[in-house]
Design a protein around this motif. Sequence first.
Motif, short mmCIF file in Angstrom:
data_model
loop_
_atom_site.label_atom_id
_atom_site.label_comp_id
_atom_site.label_asym_id
_atom_site.label_seq_id
_atom_site.Cartn_x
_atom_site.Cartn_y
_atom_site.Cartn_z
N VAL A 158 0.79 -1.12 0.04
CA VAL A 158 0.04 0.05 0.10
C VAL A 158 0.84 1.47 -0.14
N TRP A 159 2.13 1.25 -0.59
CA TRP A 159 2.92 2.31 -0.50
C TRP A 159 2.19 3.10 -1.89
N GLU A 160 2.19 4.43 -1.88
CA GLU A 160 1.61 5.14 -3.00
C GLU A 160 2.21 4.72 -4.35
N HIS A 161 3.62 4.11 -4.17
CA HIS A 161 4.02 3.81 -5.68
C HIS A 161 3.39 2.78 -6.11
N ALA A 162 2.64 1.86 -5.37
CA ALA A 162 2.07 0.48 -6.10
C ALA A 162 0.86 0.94 -6.79
N TYR A 163 0.29 2.04 -6.51
CA TYR A 163 -0.99 2.29 -7.33
C TYR A 163 -1.12 3.86 -7.91
N TYR A 164 -0.13 4.52 -7.73
CA TYR A 164 -0.36 6.19 -8.26
C TYR A 164 -0.35 6.21 -9.63
N ILE A 165 0.32 5.40 -10.48
CA ILE A 165 0.28 5.33 -11.86
C ILE A 165 -1.07 5.17 -12.42
N ASP A 166 -1.79 3.94 -11.88
CA ASP A 166 -3.06 3.24 -12.51
C ASP A 166 -3.87 4.01 -11.66
N HIS A 167 -4.04 4.33 -10.69
CA HIS A 167 -5.34 4.66 -9.71
C HIS A 167 -5.20 6.01 -9.20
N ARG A 168 -3.90 6.63 -9.56
CA ARG A 168 -3.73 7.82 -8.76
C ARG A 168 -3.90 7.98 -7.18
N ASN A 169 -4.67 8.58 -6.62
CA ASN A 169 -4.71 8.67 -5.15
C ASN A 169 -5.64 7.47 -4.61
#
Length: 204
Positions: A158-169
């Motif tokens: 659940v680091w932001e780097h895991a989801y920011y590209i595809d799901h932003r915040n």
Amino acid sequence: MFRLPDLPYEKSAFAGWLSPESFDFHYAKHHKTYLDKMNSAIEGTDQQKMSLEQIVASSKGGLFNNAAQSWNHTFFWHSITPKPPAPSPQLEVVKAINKTFGSLDEFRAQFTNTAISQFGSGWAWLVKDSGGKLEILSTGNADTPMTQGKIPLLTCDVWEHAYYIDHRNARPKFVEGFLNHINWDFCEKNYLGKDIPNMTAFMK
Ligand SMILES: [Fe+2]
């Protein structure tokens, strides 16, 4: 030296949840950087002969962070699979989940709540303790439940780097996708095992 483990699927396999670009960053840059830093730190030391699990268990500070992140990411890549069948009620881990949480839906609800409530960077986990009891918990930054004597069964980064590209915040959307892509065979194998799952085997 440890090597970046092969992904157990194509990086294009998770269309609609994770893009190839997210693997180009998360796997090929973030994960690789943790691994490179760990390899630099252990070069020429006795730790080079250790398993990754032994390094995580015996290190502190920067080496712990890079070793644990190397382990956590390898474990995460194996916790997901592109097209999982519905979890069989015959799996021992599914029986244990039903007994502990009441139902798979309740497990999913509690896991989601834990994953989205972790403040800042970290990991959401399904673990079993030394008595075999299941528990959902989160850890901050690089921390891992294996240092608390617990055996990881599944994890969601659940680091932001895991989801920011595809799901932003939108961490909840990412976690929803995780729950739809759980590798139940991997989870069952970890549940039936007596030791910390062996990620060294994928990296040596
Ligand atoms: Fe990550």
